[in-house]
Design an enzyme around this catalytic site. Structure first.
Site, PDB file in Angstrom:
ATOM      1  N   SER A 124       0.810  -1.221   0.000  1.00  0.00           N
ATOM      2  CA  SER A 124       0.000   0.000   0.000  1.00  0.00           C
ATOM      3  C   SER A 124       0.837   1.262   0.000  1.00  0.00           C
ATOM      4  CB  SER A 124      -0.868  -0.027   1.257  1.00  0.00           C
ATOM      5  OG  SER A 124      -1.454   1.223   1.491  1.00  0.00           O
ATOM      6  N   TYR A 148      -0.428  -0.043   9.905  1.00  0.00           N
ATOM      7  CA  TYR A 148      -0.756  -0.819   8.696  1.00  0.00           C
ATOM      8  C   TYR A 148       0.409  -0.761   7.712  1.00  0.00           C
ATOM      9  CZ  TYR A 148      -3.230  -1.944   4.313  1.00  0.00           C
ATOM     10  OH  TYR A 148      -3.614  -2.479   3.107  1.00  0.00           O
ATOM     11  N   LYS A 152       2.867  -3.812   6.412  1.00  0.00           N
ATOM     12  CA  LYS A 152       3.017  -4.125   4.989  1.00  0.00           C
ATOM     13  C   LYS A 152       4.491  -4.023   4.573  1.00  0.00           C
ATOM     14  CE  LYS A 152      -1.123  -5.169   3.466  1.00  0.00           C
ATOM     15  NZ  LYS A 152      -1.373  -6.517   2.885  1.00  0.00           N
TER      16      LYS A 152
END
Lengths: 321, 321
Positions: A124, A148, A152
């Site tokens: 992302s 997050y 990732k």
């Protein structure tokens, strides 16, 4: 050709499954089997020729993917994830789902000698952050300012290392913010980016929690699905020395999105967007960069959208099917 | 002030302990307690004023650091690691020691509310790799081409995220290759960099496994220890938005190192270096970059060596003490 999709009940998983079945082949081989895995049993798109199965599995459970990997799939799409604001709200949940389950998947491939299995993970734009240059490129550091993105980025490193060691054949695609997602708003910090177009186009109210000057790097669902397909087909040798890179999105401001909405659906649609700043959302999204040179992805044959107008028109057309 | 050092029996751990005891204070506070942790019980440098304790612990065991963290240290130096070639030879061992143990340490701090404990980890030039620019800077991506660098890069991300969330006060220093290390060659891929100076200066033979054109980014033990001390003292606010950065090393080629050896100790010393190329070592070390702009570290007050000649002379002087 046996393909597995984790997060198979999600928006991307379902759409990818449908697209794969429509194609009938991947990497030049006929698709015989497609296994969709998710927390809840994923709906199985119909097929006359492909054995499509949905499996309800908690990928955070030890050995959860054992039977799936025992079938020795040639391609695994790893789309399962806890979204950004949920990972920010619950560090443990984010680490378990976003990081530990990916590690377990890598170990599952390693333990079964699935060296030639292409593992495609969605990463992302949230993996970027910090003191960024005006335009990012393939060698810009990942200094995520949210959990997050951290998780990732850690997965990217691990998938690259396992691939480099010849334990699996990984490919990580950093997805731009996807607009226009169908369905309802979700817990992702970027949910508003679809909501402020989708809801007004559906005659409903939407909330814009960020300043209209905020820029985003975006890609349509159709182009993301194309990229996921291409991610399975690009040769492994071409992916060295680092198997994660940004996909070619386009840069748009929230103001441009609202302007396109007005052009396409008029002032009454625009009036359905309420501006209610949410510092929590703004803090997360504002740390995501919006301008990239995506040379790596382009050299590897990945393609983006032509314009924001095209993206919105495609959503309208699809919705009316 | 209570300080903990993991890897306390190692070269850096022992030297840091000695230096801390000589200073007597850190962050403006008198040092009362110093705990050295390692696989084997670390030797404790003598002190009249500080309670120095050595603990033999396997940090890969669950809860291994519980009693150490229960004492609520204000500063933790996390130097314990499996070196680069060992991590390359054994993926599981590297992941357990270099990554999982660091994560457990972070969790240990989190679980005890040690939000203000400064955690200083040593990272490495080995975290860089891939298609690097001629000169790297603070925003150059980490695309490690070895498992040690991968594990360190993952730890950097995690320490940054835990710090950002206010769970600990982390600071990660990417160490240049340290020359001249005292003692014997070890399993680190960079071991030769000290060996080709140290052994000839001690009248012994050394093996140079790489091409003399190979460049390295180096720092002396004394400057590394200074940086570790400074890493405890630099204010946490100054470390945002990303708490990992390269220390200011200097760029030297193996040829320059051998030339300095000859200048300082003559042709007979130089003749003690045997050239035996080792593709395994060369492959790892050649992926480490040698030219950096280290603006972040310099702005934060970290300082490097003046010259290779100074580094070698400091080794000779120290050895003769």
């Amino acid at each position: 050709m046996h393909i597995v999709i984790t997060g198979g009940a999600g928006f991307l998983g379902q759409r990818l499954a449908t697209r794969l079945l429509a194609r009938g082949e991947l990497r030049g081989e006929a698709i015989q089997r497609l296994t969709l895995v998710d927390q809840v049993e994923p709906p199985c798109p119909p097929s006359d020729t492909v054995d499509v199965a949905g499996r309800a599995l908690d990928i955070t459970e030890p050995g959860a993917l054992d039977t799936v990997l025992d079938a020795r799939p040639q391609v695994v799409y790893h789309l399962a994830a806890v979204v950004s604001s949920a990972a920010e709200a619950d560090l443990d949940l984010g680490m378990e789902v976003n990081f530990d389950a990916t590690r377990a998947l890598l170990e599952g491939c390693r333990g079964r000698g699935l060296a030639n299995t292409r593992l495609i993970m969605a990463s992302s734009v949230a993996a970027y952050g910090g003191e960024l240059p005006a335009v990012l490129d393939d060698m810009t550091a990942l200094q995520p300012q949210n959990s997050y993105g951290t998780q990732k980025a850690m997965c990217e490193l691990l998938i690259n290392d396992y691939s480099r060691r010849g334990l699996v054949d990984g490919c990580v695609l950093r997805l731009p913010t996807i607009i226009v997602r169908p369905g309802r708003p979700n817990a992702a910090a970027s949910s508003f980016a679809s909501s402020i177009l989708r809801e007004p186009l559906n005659g409903e109210e939407a909330i814009c929690p960020v300043a209209t000057s905020l820029q985003l790097f975006v890609m349509s669902p159709a182009k993301v699905i194309e990229a996921l397909i291409h991610g399975a087909e690009v040769p492994g040798e071409a992916l060295a020395p680092f198997r994660a890179f940004m996909l070619p999105g386009i840069t748009v401001s929230v103001a441009e999105m609202l302007d396109t909405l007005r052009q396409v659906a008029g002032d009454e649609a625009l009036a359905r967007v309420r501006h209610e700043p949410d510092p929590r959302i703004e803090a997360i999204v504002a740390s995501w960069p919006a301008r990239f040179e995506t040379r790596r992805a382009e050299a590897l044959g990945f393609a983006g959208d032509r314009s924001l107008h095209d993206i919105v028109m495609a959503f309208i057309e699809e919705r009316s099917r």
